[in-house]
Design an enzyme around this catalytic site. Structure first.
Site, PDB file in Angstrom:
ATOM      1  N   TYR A 160       0.805  -1.220   0.000  1.00 24.46           N
ATOM      2  CA  TYR A 160       0.000   0.000   0.000  1.00 24.46           C
ATOM      3  C   TYR A 160       0.839   1.271   0.000  1.00 24.46           C
ATOM      4  CZ  TYR A 160      -3.329   3.592   1.312  1.00 24.46           C
ATOM      5  OH  TYR A 160      -4.072   4.754   1.334  1.00 24.46           O
ATOM      6  N   LYS A 164       1.475   4.219  -3.118  1.00 25.55           N
ATOM      7  CA  LYS A 164       1.187   5.645  -3.020  1.00 25.55           C
ATOM      8  C   LYS A 164       2.448   6.480  -3.234  1.00 25.55           C
ATOM      9  CE  LYS A 164      -3.260   5.445  -2.150  1.00 25.55           C
ATOM     10  NZ  LYS A 164      -4.272   6.042  -3.048  1.00 25.55           N
TER      11      LYS A 164
END
Length: 240
Positions: A160, A164
């Site tokens: 994750y 990003k």
């Protein structure tokens, strides 16, 4: 009338953002993987100036259909808010996280954003003040991840956060390429917000999260571009 396309707009931060921009007079495209959930969300907002777009950002045919729908409805697009994202489950240890999990997260959070942005670019270029908001995370900050005093220093994962970080890098490149145009392109972290995404463990509200997204979606010609802002950063700007 200005128009905005918001991915993942059927719930939580995306839904609150859609409500606010609709109340500001925008034509709102509700991007939703599930058509029924998108329609339920739209019905809570209004019956005019709103359309549901069934969208899977990992599916090229779905992205093309979304482009066609916007093109045939408003003919142009003023704001794109790339809000949809997936967590990928935890723990995401670098030494043993399945490559398939990492790829799945990157497909949505990174490659999906690129594919949709590129597909809608010709519609955004028709706007006098086009805006792109890439919804990111404080967990994308490599500077903070290198600082043991950071309050989220121990919240690390191989999927994750890195997805990003990659999204932030794309934001910088995109903003640079569009620097001599009317575009404003920024990476915005709404902060650790209580949503279904984190089982409502977050400390912020969806109202506060939507407020910072709307702020950058509606920048005037003097607004910043190519920046990383966060509700969790002192002064607003987050370290890359």
């Amino acid at each position: 009338m200005k128009s905005v396309f918001i991915t993942g707009a059927n719930r939580s931060i995306g839904f609150e953002t859609a409500k606010r921009l609709w109340n500001d007079g925008y034509f709102v495209y509700i991007g939703s993987r599930d058509q029924g959930k998108g329609e339920a969300a739209a019905a809570q907002i209004g019956s005019e100036r709103i359309a549901v777009v069934q969208l899977d950002v990992t599916d090229p045919s779905s992205i093309q259909a979304a482009h066609n729908q916007v093109s045939s409805t408003t003919g142009s697009l003023d704001v794109l808010i790339n809000n949809a994202g997936i967590l990928g489950g935890y723990a995401q240890q670098a030494i043993n996280a399945p490559g398939s999990t990492i790829r799945e997260v990157f497909d949505t959070n990174f490659f999906g954003v690129i594919s949709l942005t590129q597909a809608l670019m010709n519609l955004l270029q028709k706007s006098a003040q086009p805006r792109i908001v890439n919804v990111t995370s404080g967990l994308a900050s490599l500077t903070n991840h290198s600082d043991p005093s950071w309050k989220y220093y121990n919240v690390k994962g191989a999927a994750y956060g890195p997805s990003k970080t990659a999204l932030n890098a794309y934001t910088v490149v995109l903003a640079y390429e569009l620097r001599d145009t009317a575009f404003k392109v920024n990476a915005i972290d709404p902060g650790y917000t209580a949503t279904d995404f984190n089982q409502h463990r977050g400390t912020g509200t969806v109202e506060d999260a939507a407020a910072i997204i709307v702020r950058f979606a509606t920048l005037d010609e003097n607004g910043p571009t190519g920046k990383f802002y966060s509700n969790d950063a002192a002064g607003g700007e987050m370290a890359w």
